[in-house]
Design a protein around this motif. Structure first.
Motif, short mmCIF file in Angstrom:
data_model
loop_
_atom_site.label_atom_id
_atom_site.label_comp_id
_atom_site.label_asym_id
_atom_site.label_seq_id
_atom_site.Cartn_x
_atom_site.Cartn_y
_atom_site.Cartn_z
N TYR A 151 -9.77 -8.56 11.72
CA TYR A 151 -9.75 -7.13 11.96
C TYR A 151 -9.40 -6.42 10.66
N ASP A 152 -9.98 -5.28 10.45
CA ASP A 152 -9.77 -4.54 9.22
C ASP A 152 -8.77 -3.41 9.48
N TYR A 153 -7.49 -3.78 9.55
CA TYR A 153 -6.45 -2.79 9.75
C TYR A 153 -5.95 -2.30 8.40
N ASN A 154 -5.55 -1.05 8.36
CA ASN A 154 -4.94 -0.52 7.14
C ASN A 154 -3.52 -1.07 7.02
#
Length: 114
Positions: free
Chosen positions: A54-57
């Protein structure tokens, strides 16, 4: 899974024209293959190295503080919700609270802290 395919087949047969039925059959076959691939081994775009990433900040750090900005806002929200019983006591006075007020306030505190 076969029940869904059978229902889609009946629906395709009920549609007027063979082109619409063929299109529905093709779309349902793609859908069913994606569902079965997802059920068999995770997401369709998972890699051999592991599950889908997942591309979470990253959390926004506050200089000189051990907490992040996101944690500070979450804590503020929880404290805001937890202050409702105290506001009820302040507005209605301690003696005017009903059992329902007390039970709901207790459940709120347990839910927020638990």
């Amino acid at each position: 899974m076969q029940g869904l395919a059978g229902c889609l087949g009946l629906l395709a047969a009920a549609l007027p024209g063979r082109a619409a039925a063929a299109e529905l059959a093709a779309r349902s076959a793609v859908f069913l293959s994606q569902v079965s691939a997802h059920a068999a081994g995770g997401a369709a775009n998972a890699t051999a190295e592991g599950p889908e990433k997942y591309d979470y900040n990253d959390e926004t750090e506050i200089p000189g503080m051990p907490v992040s900005v996101e944690f500070a806002f979450a804590a503020l929200f929880v404290l805001l919700m937890a202050s409702v019983p105290g506001i009820l006591v302040g507005l209605l006075g301690g003696g005017n609270l009903t059992k329902a007020h007390k039970v709901e306030s207790g459940c709120l505190i347990v839910w927020l802290c638990g």
